[in-house]
Design a protein around this motif. Structure first.
Motif, PDB file in Angstrom:
ATOM      1  N   GLY A 113      -4.461   1.927   3.294  1.00  0.00           N
ATOM      2  CA  GLY A 113      -3.015   1.936   3.116  1.00  0.00           C
ATOM      3  C   GLY A 113      -2.279   0.948   3.982  1.00  0.00           C
ATOM      4  N   LEU A 114      -3.014   0.076   4.694  1.00  0.00           N
ATOM      5  CA  LEU A 114      -2.355  -0.926   5.529  1.00  0.00           C
ATOM      6  C   LEU A 114      -1.709  -1.985   4.643  1.00  0.00           C
ATOM      7  N   HIS A 115      -0.426  -2.196   4.842  1.00  0.00           N
ATOM      8  CA  HIS A 115       0.325  -3.260   4.180  1.00  0.00           C
ATOM      9  C   HIS A 115       0.956  -4.124   5.269  1.00  0.00           C
ATOM     10  N   VAL A 116       1.090  -5.400   5.022  1.00  0.00           N
ATOM     11  CA  VAL A 116       1.581  -6.316   6.050  1.00  0.00           C
ATOM     12  C   VAL A 116       3.091  -6.474   5.918  1.00  0.00           C
ATOM     13  N   PRO A 117       3.861  -5.983   6.874  1.00  0.00           N
ATOM     14  CA  PRO A 117       5.319  -6.114   6.776  1.00  0.00           C
ATOM     15  C   PRO A 117       5.750  -7.552   6.963  1.00  0.00           C
ATOM     16  N   ALA A 118       6.854  -7.912   6.329  1.00  0.00           N
ATOM     17  CA  ALA A 118       7.382  -9.271   6.407  1.00  0.00           C
ATOM     18  C   ALA A 118       8.832  -9.242   6.868  1.00  0.00           C
ATOM     19  N   ALA A 119       9.294 -10.387   7.329  1.00  0.00           N
ATOM     20  CA  ALA A 119      10.700 -10.543   7.689  1.00  0.00           C
ATOM     21  C   ALA A 119      11.554 -10.546   6.423  1.00  0.00           C
ATOM     22  N   PRO A 120      12.822 -10.190   6.525  1.00  0.00           N
ATOM     23  CA  PRO A 120      13.680 -10.195   5.336  1.00  0.00           C
ATOM     24  C   PRO A 120      13.817 -11.562   4.684  1.00  0.00           C
ATOM     25  N   THR A 121      13.831 -12.620   5.494  1.00  0.00           N
ATOM     26  CA  THR A 121      14.004 -13.960   4.940  1.00  0.00           C
ATOM     27  C   THR A 121      12.882 -14.870   5.415  1.00  0.00           C
ATOM     28  N   PRO A 122      12.501 -15.839   4.596  1.00  0.00           N
ATOM     29  CA  PRO A 122      11.477 -16.790   5.027  1.00  0.00           C
ATOM     30  C   PRO A 122      11.888 -17.581   6.267  1.00  0.00           C
ATOM     31  N   PHE A 123      13.179 -17.917   6.416  1.00  0.00           N
ATOM     32  CA  PHE A 123      13.585 -18.667   7.603  1.00  0.00           C
ATOM     33  C   PHE A 123      13.358 -17.841   8.862  1.00  0.00           C
ATOM     34  N   GLU A 124      13.653 -16.559   8.820  1.00  0.00           N
ATOM     35  CA  GLU A 124      13.388 -15.726   9.992  1.00  0.00           C
ATOM     36  C   GLU A 124      11.899 -15.709  10.306  1.00  0.00           C
ATOM     37  N   ALA A 125      11.066 -15.610   9.275  1.00  0.00           N
ATOM     38  CA  ALA A 125       9.619 -15.596   9.493  1.00  0.00           C
ATOM     39  C   ALA A 125       9.135 -16.907  10.100  1.00  0.00           C
ATOM     40  N   LEU A 126       9.622 -18.033   9.576  1.00  0.00           N
ATOM     41  CA  LEU A 126       9.169 -19.325  10.068  1.00  0.00           C
ATOM     42  C   LEU A 126       9.673 -19.576  11.487  1.00  0.00           C
TER      43      LEU A 126
END
Length: 319
Positions: A113-126
């Motif tokens: 059940g592990l899922h990888v959380p992401a930032a709301p926007t790609p710019f925040e992630a980068l």
């Protein structure tokens, strides 16, 4: 105006990774995680204005509300939610395919059940990936907090009044607002010369739409991303001075949910890999980057998901 959506959750769904990712800064400048109430407030820029994202969840589903308007708001919100929850590219196929793998199989079973959380926007992630290059998580969190305090945007008064518990949050700055900073400002915030230059270069390219971070997210959400499209995104990102393969693959995972970037250069991934191999061969040494890359190759097209399981294994002693 509030846009709302409801997202059913796959079963099982592990919340540990989501809570850790959004709770990594105890100061909570752009997000407020209320784990006991099963709620997350996230301040962000939506269509150029500060807005508040509210997630409420139980074991079966997540309800999301966003203060904002704009063309295609409901569809964009749903795509954002799926990325944040790690649902854009479901990991169930990895668990089925590698259940019998001698080293990885037991880990997948223990962390089902592990899922990888992401930032709301790609710019925040980068931008987070750039800040995290070759430094500890604690130092990267400090840089992120300073950037938010320097360029973040307060929520609008009506929102502050409606949800006073989130009133002090600052919307994570978008590319345009970061691009408006200068090198001296970032250096004063403790950014190294190289990090400051790379962050400004990325922000300016993204603000000018020369680097189409949001367009890639839209394509991905519509199922239009394949290996060729990802390779083009990689090419454009790697062309920016200061961005290497780790930053690219981390951004693809945390910004788009892309499951197959190879994170063999990640120190924590290699450390966890060494511990995993020692279960089969007690005298096994921690692999170097080349050995890690070759080991991860067998798990295409899920190499980044495997890396996420390895990260989780360092904090989870249940297997």
């Amino acid at each position: 105006m509030w846009i709302e959506s409801l997202q059913p959750l796959p079963q099982p769904y592990r919340w540990a990774e989501f809570l850790a990712f959004h709770g990594r800064d105890a100061s909570q400048r752009s997000e407020l995680l209320l784990a006991q109430q099963q709620r997350l407030y996230k301040a962000l820029i939506w269509d150029g204005r500060p807005a508040l994202l509210v997630l409420d969840w139980d074991a079966q589903q997540v309800r999301v509300r966003l203060q904002g308007t704009g063309r295609g708001g409901e569809e964009r919100l749903q795509a954002m939610l799926k990325r944040m929850l790690g649902l854009a590219y479901p990991p169930a196929a990895l668990e089925r395919s590698q259940a019998g793998h001698a080293e990885l199989g037991p880990l997948l079973a223990a962390q089902a059940g592990l899922h990888v959380p992401a930032a709301p926007t790609p710019f925040e992630a980068l931008s987070w990936a750039i800040m995290g290059q070759q430094i500890s998580v604690a130092v990267a969190v400090s840089l992120r907090r300073k950037l938010i305090e320097a360029a973040g945007v307060p929520l609008e008064p009506a929102t502050q009044k409606l949800l006073p518990e989130a009133a002090d949050l600052l919307a994570y700055p978008d590319a345009r607002r970061v691009a408006a900073l200068d090198l001296e400002t970032l250096r004063a915030l403790s950014f190294s010369q190289a990090k400051a230059q790379t962050l400004l270069a990325v922000a300016r390219l993204a603000a000018a739409k020369t680097l189409p971070l949001d367009e890639w997210a839209w394509q991905s959400a519509r199922g239009l991303w394949d290996e060729a499209a990802v390779a083009e995104a990689e090419r454009q990102l790697l062309a920016i001075k200061g961005i290497g393969p780790w930053t690219v693959n981390y951004c693809l995972l945390r910004g788009y949910g892309w499951p197959d970037g190879s994170l063999h250069g990640d120190v924590a991934v290699r450390r966890a890999m060494g511990l995993l191999m020692q279960k089969e061969k007690p005298d096994a040494a921690k692999p170097d980057a080349l050995q890690a890359r070759l080991w991860l190759e067998q798990f295409k097209p899920w190499r980044a998901l495997v890396a996420a399981h390895l990260w989780a294994s360092l904090a989870d002693q249940s297997y």
